[in-house]
Write an enzyme that holds these catalytic residues in place. Sequence first.
Site, short mmCIF file in Angstrom:
data_model
loop_
_atom_site.label_atom_id
_atom_site.label_comp_id
_atom_site.label_asym_id
_atom_site.label_seq_id
_atom_site.Cartn_x
_atom_site.Cartn_y
_atom_site.Cartn_z
N TYR A 158 22.91 9.35 -1.64
CA TYR A 158 21.75 10.25 -1.76
C TYR A 158 22.17 11.69 -1.44
O TYR A 158 21.65 12.65 -1.98
CB TYR A 158 20.59 9.76 -0.89
CG TYR A 158 19.25 10.35 -1.30
CD1 TYR A 158 18.74 10.14 -2.58
CD2 TYR A 158 18.50 11.11 -0.41
CE1 TYR A 158 17.52 10.68 -2.96
CE2 TYR A 158 17.28 11.65 -0.78
CZ TYR A 158 16.78 11.43 -2.06
OH TYR A 158 15.58 11.97 -2.43
N LYS A 165 15.52 16.92 0.64
CA LYS A 165 14.26 16.31 1.11
C LYS A 165 13.98 16.67 2.56
O LYS A 165 12.83 16.84 2.95
CB LYS A 165 14.28 14.79 0.92
CG LYS A 165 14.24 14.32 -0.54
CD LYS A 165 13.03 14.81 -1.32
CE LYS A 165 12.89 14.07 -2.66
NZ LYS A 165 11.81 14.66 -3.50
N ILE A 194 11.82 3.23 -5.92
CA ILE A 194 11.16 2.65 -7.10
C ILE A 194 12.00 2.98 -8.32
O ILE A 194 12.66 4.02 -8.34
CB ILE A 194 9.77 3.28 -7.42
CG1 ILE A 194 9.05 3.77 -6.18
CG2 ILE A 194 8.92 2.33 -8.23
CD1 ILE A 194 7.72 4.46 -6.50
O1 0WE Z 1 14.76 11.49 -4.94
C1 0WE Z 1 15.17 10.56 -5.63
C2 0WE Z 1 15.90 10.82 -6.93
C3 0WE Z 1 16.16 12.26 -7.19
C4 0WE Z 1 17.13 12.58 -8.28
C5 0WE Z 1 17.65 11.66 -9.17
C6 0WE Z 1 18.55 12.08 -10.15
C7 0WE Z 1 19.19 11.12 -11.10
C8 0WE Z 1 19.66 11.80 -12.37
C9 0WE Z 1 17.51 13.88 -8.38
N1 0WE Z 1 18.37 14.31 -9.31
C10 0WE Z 1 18.89 13.43 -10.20
N2 0WE Z 1 19.78 13.91 -11.13
C11 0WE Z 1 20.23 13.15 -12.16
O2 0WE Z 1 21.05 13.63 -12.98
N3 0WE Z 1 14.97 9.27 -5.21
C12 0WE Z 1 14.30 9.04 -3.95
C13 0WE Z 1 15.48 8.11 -5.93
C14 0WE Z 1 16.87 7.83 -5.46
O3 0WE Z 1 17.91 8.51 -5.96
C15 0WE Z 1 19.04 8.05 -5.32
C16 0WE Z 1 18.69 7.08 -4.39
C17 0WE Z 1 17.28 6.93 -4.48
C18 0WE Z 1 16.44 6.02 -3.67
C19 0WE Z 1 20.38 8.45 -5.45
C20 0WE Z 1 21.33 7.84 -4.69
C21 0WE Z 1 20.99 6.86 -3.77
C22 0WE Z 1 19.67 6.46 -3.60
#
Ligand code: 0WE
Length: 258
Positions: A158, A165, A194
């Site tokens: 993350y 965040k 999710i």
């Molecule tokens: O906040 C998020 C996801 C945010 C996110 C996801 C992406 C994927 C594609 C931000 N930027 C990007 N850029 C991209 O190119 N989450 C809470 C979901 C999430 O994302 C993760 C998680 C979780 C849970 C990434 C790594 C590990 C766990």
Amino acid sequence: MESIGNMLAGKRAMIFGIANERSIAWSIGKQLHEAGAEIGLAYLEPLKDRVMPLAEKLEASVAVPCDVSKDEEIENAFKVAGEKWGSLDILVHAVAFANREDLEGRFVDTPREGFRLALDISAYSFVAMARGAAPLMKEGGSMLAMSYYGAVKTIPNYNVMGVAKATLESCVRYLAVDLGADNIRVNAISAGPIKTPASSGIKGFKTMLGACADRAPMKKNITQEDVAKSALYLCSDLACGVTGEIHYVDNGFNVTGM
Ligand code: 0WE
């Protein structure tokens, strides 16, 4: 006691972050609309063809393209909403972005530009939105952002999004102080993992979902609708005494130590 059916009757809500029907923002839009709110959407221009049919389903009276990395575009979104509505009651921020390569490997390797980008899109944009929305919230209002547990504990991969965040959650507290006297509440929902457009394609995500469900007191993963129902509460007068709060919608995962 009013029913959920008209809980937000006469209220107007601007929602940022609908990409498609799996977006958390879409579920929140449906929930607020069902509760009687008039909906406005701000969307990323390249996603227009996907978003417009959803705007139609929400009977959105405002739909404005907005790249949240641009102050002028955020200002324009609230100018359009202000011209259409004259006032605003609810702001929903469900926007995040980090470069894909910064969501794997070692956090220590995060380049300056990737760090800047993640915090700009995922955290600063909420501050800019709050600044645009507050003057329209003449009778008070509710602002809501989406967070994740990676803000407070390390989660593998993350990485820079955790730092973004953490920043967003701190922004919630400072905005709550600035805007509280104007009867504007500012909160965040910290949602459990999710499958959404933002999480699809993250390697190991499915394994993570399984592990979270096993450990969570409720023994399952949350859904977009679970988040939306809590969002309705926080956006409504039921939460009139709640501000600066990070509200976990994670089936209890965050209270467990193992
Ligand atoms: O906040 C998020 C996801 C945010 C996110 C996801 C992406 C994927 C594609 C931000 N930027 C990007 N850029 C991209 O190119 N989450 C809470 C979901 C999430 O994302 C993760 C998680 C979780 C849970 C990434 C790594 C590990 C766990």
